[in-house]
Scaffold this motif. Structure first.
Motif, PDB file in Angstrom:
ATOM      1  N   GLY A   1      52.741  35.230  41.152  1.00 36.30           N
ATOM      2  CA  GLY A   1      53.109  34.212  40.174  1.00 36.30           C
ATOM      3  C   GLY A   1      52.003  33.241  39.819  1.00 36.30           C
ATOM      4  N   LYS A   2      50.854  33.338  40.481  1.00 35.20           N
ATOM      5  CA  LYS A   2      49.746  32.422  40.216  1.00 35.20           C
ATOM      6  C   LYS A   2      48.821  32.989  39.143  1.00 35.20           C
ATOM      7  N   THR A   3      48.001  32.119  38.562  1.00 44.38           N
ATOM      8  CA  THR A   3      47.054  32.527  37.523  1.00 44.38           C
ATOM      9  C   THR A   3      45.658  32.622  38.128  1.00 44.38           C
ATOM     10  N   ILE A   4      45.078  33.816  38.035  1.00 45.28           N
ATOM     11  CA  ILE A   4      43.796  34.113  38.660  1.00 45.28           C
ATOM     12  C   ILE A   4      42.798  34.576  37.603  1.00 45.28           C
ATOM     13  N   LEU A   5      41.560  34.148  37.735  1.00 43.02           N
ATOM     14  CA  LEU A   5      40.499  34.617  36.850  1.00 43.02           C
ATOM     15  C   LEU A   5      39.656  35.639  37.620  1.00 43.02           C
TER      16      LEU A   5
ATOM     17  N   PHE B   1      47.117  45.510  47.792  1.00 40.63           N
ATOM     18  CA  PHE B   1      47.945  44.574  48.540  1.00 40.63           C
ATOM     19  C   PHE B   1      49.319  44.377  47.898  1.00 40.63           C
ATOM     20  N   GLY B   2      49.696  45.266  46.970  1.00 41.40           N
ATOM     21  CA  GLY B   2      51.022  45.230  46.372  1.00 41.40           C
ATOM     22  C   GLY B   2      51.249  44.113  45.381  1.00 41.40           C
ATOM     23  N   LEU B   3      50.174  43.642  44.744  1.00 39.92           N
ATOM     24  CA  LEU B   3      50.287  42.511  43.825  1.00 39.92           C
ATOM     25  C   LEU B   3      50.069  42.888  42.356  1.00 39.92           C
ATOM     26  N   GLU B   4      49.920  44.163  42.068  1.00 39.85           N
ATOM     27  CA  GLU B   4      49.703  44.588  40.683  1.00 39.85           C
ATOM     28  C   GLU B   4      50.892  44.182  39.808  1.00 39.85           C
ATOM     29  N   GLY B   5      50.599  43.506  38.696  1.00 35.96           N
ATOM     30  CA  GLY B   5      51.655  43.056  37.796  1.00 35.96           C
ATOM     31  C   GLY B   5      52.377  41.808  38.253  1.00 35.96           C
ATOM     32  N   LYS B   6      52.027  41.286  39.420  1.00 35.00           N
ATOM     33  CA  LYS B   6      52.690  40.095  39.957  1.00 35.00           C
ATOM     34  C   LYS B   6      51.821  38.845  39.861  1.00 35.00           C
ATOM     35  N   VAL B   7      50.600  39.025  39.373  1.00 39.43           N
ATOM     36  CA  VAL B   7      49.656  37.922  39.242  1.00 39.43           C
ATOM     37  C   VAL B   7      49.269  37.781  37.775  1.00 39.43           C
ATOM     38  N   ASN B   8      49.205  36.563  37.285  1.00 36.87           N
ATOM     39  CA  ASN B   8      48.781  36.318  35.909  1.00 36.87           C
ATOM     40  C   ASN B   8      47.251  36.316  35.864  1.00 36.87           C
ATOM     41  N   LEU B   9      46.690  37.207  35.062  1.00 38.04           N
ATOM     42  CA  LEU B   9      45.237  37.317  34.984  1.00 38.04           C
ATOM     43  C   LEU B   9      44.726  36.545  33.775  1.00 38.04           C
ATOM     44  N   ALA B  10      43.877  35.571  34.010  1.00 42.92           N
ATOM     45  CA  ALA B  10      43.331  34.748  32.934  1.00 42.92           C
ATOM     46  C   ALA B  10      42.316  35.554  32.127  1.00 42.92           C
TER      47      ALA B  10
ATOM     48  N   LEU C   1      39.093  25.986  36.972  1.00 46.76           N
ATOM     49  CA  LEU C   1      39.761  25.628  38.232  1.00 46.76           C
ATOM     50  C   LEU C   1      39.922  24.114  38.329  1.00 46.76           C
ATOM     51  N   LYS C   2      38.865  23.393  38.000  1.00 42.92           N
ATOM     52  CA  LYS C   2      38.895  21.934  38.148  1.00 42.92           C
ATOM     53  C   LYS C   2      39.884  21.269  37.201  1.00 42.92           C
ATOM     54  N   ASN C   3      40.024  21.833  35.981  1.00 40.97           N
ATOM     55  CA  ASN C   3      40.953  21.193  35.034  1.00 40.97           C
ATOM     56  C   ASN C   3      42.357  21.771  35.091  1.00 40.97           C
ATOM     57  N   GLY C   4      42.606  22.653  36.070  1.00 44.10           N
ATOM     58  CA  GLY C   4      43.959  23.140  36.306  1.00 44.10           C
ATOM     59  C   GLY C   4      44.414  24.282  35.419  1.00 44.10           C
ATOM     60  N   GLN C   5      43.503  24.871  34.644  1.00 42.74           N
ATOM     61  CA  GLN C   5      43.891  26.013  33.799  1.00 42.74           C
ATOM     62  C   GLN C   5      44.199  27.256  34.617  1.00 42.74           C
ATOM     63  N   ILE C   6      43.586  27.382  35.783  1.00 42.30           N
ATOM     64  CA  ILE C   6      43.825  28.515  36.665  1.00 42.30           C
ATOM     65  C   ILE C   6      44.095  28.002  38.077  1.00 42.30           C
ATOM     66  N   ASP C   7      44.745  28.855  38.868  1.00 39.90           N
ATOM     67  CA  ASP C   7      44.993  28.510  40.267  1.00 39.90           C
ATOM     68  C   ASP C   7      43.851  28.968  41.170  1.00 39.90           C
ATOM     69  N   GLY C   8      43.090  29.959  40.685  1.00 38.76           N
ATOM     70  CA  GLY C   8      42.006  30.457  41.512  1.00 38.76           C
ATOM     71  C   GLY C   8      41.156  31.455  40.768  1.00 38.76           C
ATOM     72  N   PHE C   9      40.068  31.877  41.392  1.00 37.62           N
ATOM     73  CA  PHE C   9      39.212  32.889  40.784  1.00 37.62           C
ATOM     74  C   PHE C   9      38.635  33.792  41.876  1.00 37.62           C
ATOM     75  N   VAL C  10      38.134  34.928  41.441  1.00 38.21           N
ATOM     76  CA  VAL C  10      37.554  35.909  42.357  1.00 38.21           C
ATOM     77  C   VAL C  10      36.090  36.093  41.985  1.00 38.21           C
ATOM     78  N   THR C  11      35.239  36.065  42.984  1.00 41.04           N
ATOM     79  CA  THR C  11      33.827  36.259  42.723  1.00 41.04           C
ATOM     80  C   THR C  11      33.213  37.048  43.871  1.00 41.04           C
ATOM     81  N   ALA C  12      32.150  37.761  43.588  1.00 38.24           N
ATOM     82  CA  ALA C  12      31.439  38.536  44.610  1.00 38.24           C
ATOM     83  C   ALA C  12      29.956  38.217  44.507  1.00 38.24           C
ATOM     84  N   GLY C  13      29.344  38.035  45.645  1.00 36.54           N
ATOM     85  CA  GLY C  13      27.914  37.757  45.664  1.00 36.54           C
ATOM     86  C   GLY C  13      27.495  37.426  47.079  1.00 36.54           C
ATOM     87  N   SER C  14      26.216  37.166  47.253  1.00 34.12           N
ATOM     88  CA  SER C  14      25.743  36.763  48.560  1.00 34.12           C
ATOM     89  C   SER C  14      26.339  35.397  48.897  1.00 34.12           C
ATOM     90  N   TRP C  15      26.607  35.184  50.179  1.00 33.70           N
ATOM     91  CA  TRP C  15      27.149  33.881  50.569  1.00 33.70           C
ATOM     92  C   TRP C  15      26.071  33.045  51.230  1.00 33.70           C
TER      93      TRP C  15
END
Length: 318
Positions: A140-144, A162-171, A182-196
């Motif tokens: 039910g959350k909005t993810i970028l 993880f059984g979440l296909e179609g259950k998450v709103n994709l921005a 994220l800061k202005n509340g348009q999304i609940d979270g985001f996914v990123t990949a890179g070196s940490w």
């Protein structure tokens, strides 16, 4: 007499220049797109080689369009060619599968690993006030996810696993907009990949309370990726370790590189790693234990250093 002395001086100068040229080892490093963090890593590595060998090894960095191109060029590049790639991609080339299906597998048989570099590490970054602390909470959350990147395709894969296909709103937005959204509340979270530590996660955590989700052992097994633990304190207000999935990235050469050069590159990398980590903390995440993620053979010159250093090497890597 003057002419004779001049000729001798010229000869001595030519001889010293030739000797210097012979002493200098030149290496070509095929990296990534110029705007990427991995290209920046390559430039740092090149400088570390110059400093660590007192100029005896000079590394020239070449831009690349990606790991497939890097591996493909291993067929035709002679001598001291070094490139970065996930080990699995080299395995596909050596089996003539995937993007290398119509290529002669024997051309890639001589590819050899040198050392690991920072991995592509998955980050699921959620606003703390979204209340999400685990993957079921994403429903039910909005993810970028972004578009066209490894992180986007990998994030989409994990949602399915993880059984979440179609259950998450994709921005519908680019990853470059993630922190602001994220800061202005348009999304609940985001996914990123890179070196940490990832720069966009640092930025997000600095201005907003965030949770970076951990994967369970079962979830990690489903991804079929390597395990990475991001230590507590890496990001602002992160008081626990984060367990997540990563795609290992390794510096490779071929067996056309002589053992002494491979030894020198490998030894200097590990000796200079702490110094590189002082200016770019992503190097601090590279550890000898990451050698376990290398599939295939390690170069004989690199093996010589690992034996001296007491680093763990499996029989199948020799």
């Amino acid at each position: 007499m003057k002419r004779t002395l001049g000729a001798i001086a010229a000869g001595v100068m030519a001889l010293s220049m030739a000797t210097a040229a012979q002493a200098e080892t030149r290496v070509t490093l095929k990296s990534a797109k110029a705007a990427s963090s991995y290209y920046q890593m390559a430039a740092q590595f090149a400088e570390a080689m110059k400093v660590g060998t007192n100029g005896d090894v000079i590394v020239t960095v070449e831009e690349s369009q990606g790991s497939v191109q890097n591996v493909m060029e291993a067929m035709v590049r002679p001598g001291n060619y070094v490139f970065t790639s996930p080990p699995g991609l080299v395995g596909l080339a050596q089996a003539a599968k995937g993007p290398f299906k119509d290529r002669p597998a024997e051309k890639f048989a001589g590819v050899r690993a040198l050392f690991p570099i920072p991995s592509l590490t998955m980050h699921f970054v959620m606003r703390a006030d979204s209340g999400v602390t685990d993957f079921p909470g994403l429903e039910g959350k909005t993810i970028l996810l972004g578009k066209g990147s490894f992180g986007a395709s990998e994030g989409e894969k994990y949602l399915k696993l993880f059984g979440l296909e179609g259950k998450v709103n994709l921005a519908d937005a680019e990853l470059s907009n993630a922190v602001a959204a994220l800061k202005n509340g348009q999304i609940d979270g985001f996914v990123t990949a890179g070196s940490w530590p990832a720069p966009n996660v640092i930025e997000a955590a600095a201005g907003t309370d965030v949770n970076v989700l951990s994967l369970s052992d079962e979830q990690l097994a489903l991804t079929k990726r390597d395990k990475t633990v991001i230590p507590a304190g890496t990001y602002s207000n992160q008081d626990q370790d984060i367990t997540t999935a990563s795609l290992s990235v390794v510096a490779f050469a071929t067996d056309q590189m002589d053992d002494d050069t491979a030894y020198q590159l490998t030894r200097t990398f590990w000796e200079q790693k702490a110094k590189m980590g002082e200016s770019s903390s992503w190097w601090n995440g590279v550890a000898p234990e990451m050698l376990a993620n290398i599939t295939g053979k390690i170069h004989a010159g690199a093996l010589r250093y690992y034996a001296e250093a007491g680093f763990p090497i499996r029989d199948d890597q020799r």
